[in-house]
Structures are given as C-alpha cells and as structure tokens.
Design a protein around this motif. Structure first.
Motif, PDB file in Angstrom:
ATOM      1  N   SER A   1       0.833  -1.106   0.012  1.00 56.14           N
ATOM      2  CA  SER A   1      -0.092   0.260   0.076  1.00 56.14           C
ATOM      3  C   SER A   1       0.846   1.166  -0.083  1.00 56.14           C
ATOM      4  CB  SER A   1      -0.807   0.068   1.112  1.00 56.14           C
ATOM      5  OG  SER A   1      -0.245   0.279   2.327  1.00 56.14           O
ATOM      6  N   GLY A   2       0.395   2.486  -0.085  1.00 56.06           N
ATOM      7  CA  GLY A   2       1.016   3.556  -0.017  1.00 56.06           C
ATOM      8  C   GLY A   2       1.508   3.999   1.454  1.00 56.06           C
ATOM      9  N   SER A   3       0.648   3.445   2.239  1.00 56.18           N
ATOM     10  CA  SER A   3       0.918   3.748   3.652  1.00 56.18           C
ATOM     11  C   SER A   3       2.074   2.871   3.954  1.00 56.18           C
ATOM     12  CB  SER A   3      -0.190   3.248   4.614  1.00 56.18           C
ATOM     13  OG  SER A   3      -1.587   4.098   4.264  1.00 56.18           O
TER      14      SER A   3
ATOM     15  N   LEU B   1       5.369   4.302   2.578  1.00 54.13           N
ATOM     16  CA  LEU B   1       5.987   5.307   3.615  1.00 54.13           C
ATOM     17  C   LEU B   1       6.635   5.103   4.829  1.00 54.13           C
ATOM     18  CD1 LEU B   1       3.015   7.879   3.201  1.00 54.13           C
ATOM     19  CD2 LEU B   1       5.287   8.652   2.814  1.00 54.13           C
TER      20      LEU B   1
ATOM     21  N   PHE C   1      -3.589  13.379   3.690  1.00 56.22           N
ATOM     22  CA  PHE C   1      -4.298  12.191   4.261  1.00 56.22           C
ATOM     23  C   PHE C   1      -3.437  11.611   5.663  1.00 56.22           C
ATOM     24  CE2 PHE C   1      -4.739   7.393   3.937  1.00 56.22           C
ATOM     25  CZ  PHE C   1      -5.788   7.343   4.508  1.00 56.22           C
TER      26      PHE C   1
ATOM     27  N   ALA D   1      -2.037   9.125   6.557  1.00 58.92           N
ATOM     28  CA  ALA D   1      -0.714   8.323   6.420  1.00 58.92           C
ATOM     29  C   ALA D   1       0.698   9.047   6.223  1.00 58.92           C
ATOM     30  CB  ALA D   1      -0.740   7.338   5.179  1.00 58.92           C
ATOM     31  N   THR D   2       0.504  10.142   5.931  1.00 56.63           N
ATOM     32  CA  THR D   2       1.722  10.976   5.747  1.00 56.63           C
ATOM     33  C   THR D   2       2.502  11.113   6.966  1.00 56.63           C
ATOM     34  OG1 THR D   2       0.556  12.003   3.875  1.00 56.63           O
ATOM     35  CG2 THR D   2       2.447  13.176   4.313  1.00 56.63           C
TER      36      THR D   2
ATOM     37  N   ILE E   1       3.725  16.405   0.234  1.00 56.91           N
ATOM     38  CA  ILE E   1       2.696  15.767  -0.282  1.00 56.91           C
ATOM     39  C   ILE E   1       2.283  16.457  -1.651  1.00 56.91           C
ATOM     40  CG2 ILE E   1       1.049  16.237   1.337  1.00 56.91           C
ATOM     41  CD1 ILE E   1      -0.561  14.815  -0.141  1.00 56.91           C
TER      42      ILE E   1
ATOM     43  N   ASP F   1       5.694  12.382  -0.701  1.00 59.01           N
ATOM     44  CA  ASP F   1       4.395  11.466  -0.986  1.00 59.01           C
ATOM     45  C   ASP F   1       3.697  11.784  -2.011  1.00 59.01           C
ATOM     46  OD1 ASP F   1       1.733  10.502  -0.552  1.00 59.01           O
ATOM     47  OD2 ASP F   1       1.721  10.882   1.732  1.00 59.01           O
TER      48      ASP F   1
ATOM     49  N   CYS G   1       1.312  10.026  -3.591  1.00 61.30           N
ATOM     50  CA  CYS G   1       0.423   8.724  -3.621  1.00 61.30           C
ATOM     51  C   CYS G   1      -0.777   9.381  -4.229  1.00 61.30           C
ATOM     52  CB  CYS G   1       0.056   8.488  -2.135  1.00 61.30           C
ATOM     53  SG  CYS G   1       1.064   7.435  -1.258  1.00 61.30           S
ATOM     54  N   GLN G   2      -0.862  10.803  -4.444  1.00 62.80           N
ATOM     55  CA  GLN G   2      -1.904  11.415  -5.197  1.00 62.80           C
ATOM     56  C   GLN G   2      -1.651  11.849  -6.517  1.00 62.80           C
ATOM     57  OE1 GLN G   2      -4.279  14.456  -2.856  1.00 62.80           O
ATOM     58  NE2 GLN G   2      -4.400  12.812  -1.014  1.00 62.80           N
TER      59      GLN G   2
ATOM     60  N   SER H   1       0.595   5.495  -4.200  1.00 63.82           N
ATOM     61  CA  SER H   1      -0.667   4.547  -3.624  1.00 63.82           C
ATOM     62  C   SER H   1      -1.477   4.190  -4.973  1.00 63.82           C
ATOM     63  CB  SER H   1      -1.747   5.112  -2.868  1.00 63.82           C
ATOM     64  OG  SER H   1      -2.795   4.591  -2.644  1.00 63.82           O
TER      65      SER H   1
ATOM     66  N   PHE I   1      -4.459   2.715  -4.363  1.00 60.38           N
ATOM     67  CA  PHE I   1      -5.848   2.683  -3.675  1.00 60.38           C
ATOM     68  C   PHE I   1      -6.807   2.786  -4.998  1.00 60.38           C
ATOM     69  CE2 PHE I   1      -9.662   4.331  -1.777  1.00 60.38           C
ATOM     70  CZ  PHE I   1      -9.980   3.531  -0.625  1.00 60.38           C
TER      71      PHE I   1
ATOM     72  N   LYS J   1      -7.445   5.934  -6.764  1.00 63.16           N
ATOM     73  CA  LYS J   1      -6.404   6.790  -7.166  1.00 63.16           C
ATOM     74  C   LYS J   1      -6.069   6.847  -8.738  1.00 63.16           C
ATOM     75  CE  LYS J   1      -4.176   7.747  -3.466  1.00 63.16           C
ATOM     76  NZ  LYS J   1      -5.372   8.098  -2.356  1.00 63.16           N
TER      77      LYS J   1
ATOM     78  N   TYR K   1      -9.584  17.811   3.546  1.00 63.31           N
ATOM     79  CA  TYR K   1      -9.824  17.021   4.640  1.00 63.31           C
ATOM     80  C   TYR K   1     -10.655  17.768   5.678  1.00 63.31           C
ATOM     81  CZ  TYR K   1      -6.670  13.839   2.355  1.00 63.31           C
ATOM     82  OH  TYR K   1      -6.035  13.320   1.094  1.00 63.31           O
TER      83      TYR K   1
END
Ligand SMILES: Cc1ncc(COP(=O)(O)O)c(C=O)c1O
Length: 380
Positions: free
Chosen positions: A59-61, A64, A86, A88-89, A131, A157, A159-160, A181, A183, A186, A313
C-alpha cells in the motif's frame, strides 16, 4: 440521474477482456506472491516514472513506512511534514515513535510551505515529507536544495500524483525516495490495496526490498527487521493492464479541469476559488477541489441534486486526537485550518461528460444565487 464523485466504469469497461486475461494468466501460473508479474510491473512503472528502482508494495501507507524504516527513523528523530494531507503521511512517522513536525501549507496550492520547512529544521530532523496534494506537485526543487544543504532526506508522498511533472521532470524521481498508492480511487488504482516506492539510490532500493520481505534477501535469513509489504501478483498483473492508459486518463482529467474553469467563468461564480495551476508543473487532478464559502451548505445542496462531493480533509492532522500529545492547538496552522472549512472536491474522472459538468456548475450557481453567499476575503 446522479453524478458520482468518481466513476471507474468508463476507464474499466473497455479493459474487461484484458483484466480477465491477466487474471487467467496468474491463475494458470499459480504464482501469487512476487514472481514475474510483479517484476515486469516494476520495470514498466520505473520507465514511466523515469527512475532507477520501482519497488511494488502492499500500500502507499506501507511504502511510506518502509521509506522511513530504510532511513532508520527512530524515537527522538523529527520528520517535517504538512498538516494538510491524508493521515498516512504523518501516521508513518508516529508508528516509528518519531516526532511529526508540522508546518503550514501555502494558502493557494495547499502544498507544504518551503519557508516554514526551513524554519522547522533542527539537528534532530531526519527527513522532510511533502505531499503533492490532489495531484499538484509541491515545490520540489526548493525542497531538494534545502534538504541537501542540511543533509536530510526528501521523501515525496506522491500517492495522489502519479504522472505529474515538475519543471519538466517526473515527480517520484526528484526526491531521495517517493511513495505512490494504488488505492482503487487513485489515478492508477488497483483492485484492492497496493503501493510503490521509487528511488534512484541502489543502497536505499536494496534496503527497501529487504524490508518488504521481513528484512531478508536470502529466504529465512533476516539481516534486519522488516515486514510483509509485498504487492500481490494479481494486483501487479491487473495494474499492468491499466498502466499504458495513465497518460490518456491524465489528459482526460486535465480536459475536465479546463472545462470546469470555462463553465465557472461563464457562470460568473467569483465566490468560488478554483484550484491553482502553476505554470512550471503539471496537475494530474486526482481531485478537482474548489473552495467555497458556506461549504457544508453547498455540499448538502449538491447532495440533494444527486451530485457526489467529498471534503479532503475536514480535520487537519495537527488537530487529530491521536496527535494531541504533540501539543499543537487551534490557530497553529491557519492556512490548513481555513482550507479544512472551505474545500470541496467535485466529480472528476475520465469519462465525466460535458453535460454532467454543466449540471455540477449549474447546481453550484443555483446555490450561490439563492443563498446569497459572498466572496471570502482574499487568501493571503
Ligand atoms: C497523500 C496520501 N498519502 C498516503 C496514502 C496512503 O495510501 P494507501 O491508501 O495506499 O495506504 C494516500 C492514499 O490513500 C494519500 O492520499
């Protein structure tokens, strides 16, 4: 007819036969963990990112976490990051019992503010994690210079933001390491969890590969303590079907973003702030996030019209209960806190139609005109 925030159908349906073939391939070989599908995926995605090593992760988490484990981040170390991301960062820092040091974001891009990062560096700082929020790259060159000057590590990061570029270079190949990520929502989404770590460093790549399989290079011989951070062969095979379409999908997202801009301009909606698009980088629009006064009422009104939205968020990381012992409070990071009250992600996916976008902007216009909202004071 509802308009979802995300519809994977238009991207997936034309590929069904290839997905089935990939599934059959894995089923026939019976190689479900690691093996050729994972290796081929790693080679192909390394080429796309333009990086020496691409390491498929669970996973992206986990990517990291593995990045920080490879840097031997430990209690007493500080890692500087943004409170507007998010979980996880920052979660990966806390999981190693190191200290997340938050600094505020830029008021417009909502990416980490390099000046604030510079002021937060101490002898305990081990790494910086910017990120690329919503698909827009952070100020990578300035961050890389700062990290080099202080001999600390830059972990993107990403991930996005897969596929985004910064001053002509692909993100994910600029920091010392980068994490992605897969996910399902994504821009390159798998069919379950998945992630990736990229690096140009042979040493870090070797370490991360070891960490991915319980710290071992040779079966049942463990040089360090790692974990099971592997990507399934099936995920790799399915992601290989999608990878060649990444650029086309990014172009479709960008076209949607351009169309939103035209529609908002035509509707005269000055009250709504649209996402900035600095000229020296490409935005891959993982999300198209507007900022609106009376955001919650707007969101409710769009929901009644069948339009899907999301708030990325609602609570900045420094105000999350699990980080209470870090001692941050309300008002510490005004730009992040303000964003949390104003942001709203609108429907964005390849295959979103012009008439759907017209309906979205039309519904926002109707809300603004009936509720009499006024423009927020300038963001500075
Ligand atoms: C910025 C950011 N970092 C980390 C992650 C964690 O990735 P994953 O969900 O694959 O663990 C995500 C996505 O969910 C993310 O958006």
């Amino acid at each position: 007819m509802t308009i979802p925030l995300l519809d994977l159908g238009p991207s997936h349906k034309p590929l069904y036969a290839e997905f089935h073939a990939a599934f059959d391939r894995v089923l026939t070989t019976g190689r479900f963990i690691m093996g050729p599908e994972v290796e081929m995926f790693e080679r192909e995605i390394a080429e796309v990112v333009g990086v020496r090593h691409a390491i498929a992760m669970s996973s992206g988490s986990d990517a990291l976490l593995a990045a920080l484990m490879a840097l031997k981040v430990a209690p007493g170390d500080e890692v500087i990051t943004t409170p507007y991301s998010f979980f996880a960062t920052a979660g990966c820092i806390a999981r190693l019992r190191a200290t997340p040091v938050f600094v505020d974001v830029q008021p417009d891009t909502l990416n980490i503010d390099v000046d604030h990062v510079a002021r937060a560096i101490t002898p305990k700082t081990k790494a910086i994690i910017p990120i690329h929020l919503f698909g827009l790259p952070a100020d990578l060159e300035e961050l890389r210079e700062l990290a080099r000057r202080h001999d600390i590590v830059l972990v993107e990061d990403a991930c996005q933001a897969i596929g985004a570029t910064y001053r002509g270079a692909s993100i994910g190949a600029i920091g010392d390491m980068a994490t992605f990520s897969f996910f399902p929502s994504k821009n390159l989404g798998g069919f379950g969890d998945g992630g990736l770590l990229t690096t140009n460093s042979d040493d870090l790549a070797r370490l991360v590969r070891m960490i991915r399989t319980h710290g071992s290079e040779k079966k049942y011989h463990h040089e360090i303590v790692g974990a099971n951070f592997r990507l399934d062969a099936l995920q790799a095979a399915l992601l290989r079907v999608k990878l060649p379409h990444l650029d086309g999908w990014a172009a479709a997202r960008k076209a949607n973003a351009d169309r939103y801009r035209v529609l908002f301009a035509a509707a005269g909606l000055d009250e709504i702030m649209l996402p900035p698009e600095p000229r020296d980088r490409t935005h891959v629009y993982h999300q198209f996030v507007i900022r609106a006064p009376h955001r919650d009422a707007l969101r409710a009104s769009l929901g009644e019209s069948g339009i899907g939205t999301e708030v990325y968020y609602p609570v900045p990381l420094h105000l999350q209960p699990c980080f209470a012992d870090l001692g941050y409070g309300k008002g510490d990071f005004p730009h992040a806190e303000r964003a949390a009250h104003e942001v709203l992600a609108l429907p964005m996916f390849p295959g979103l139609t012009e008439s759907q976008q017209e309906r979205v902007v039309g519904a926002i216009r109707a809300f603004v005109h009936t509720s009499g909202v006024t423009r927020p004071s300038a963001v500075s």
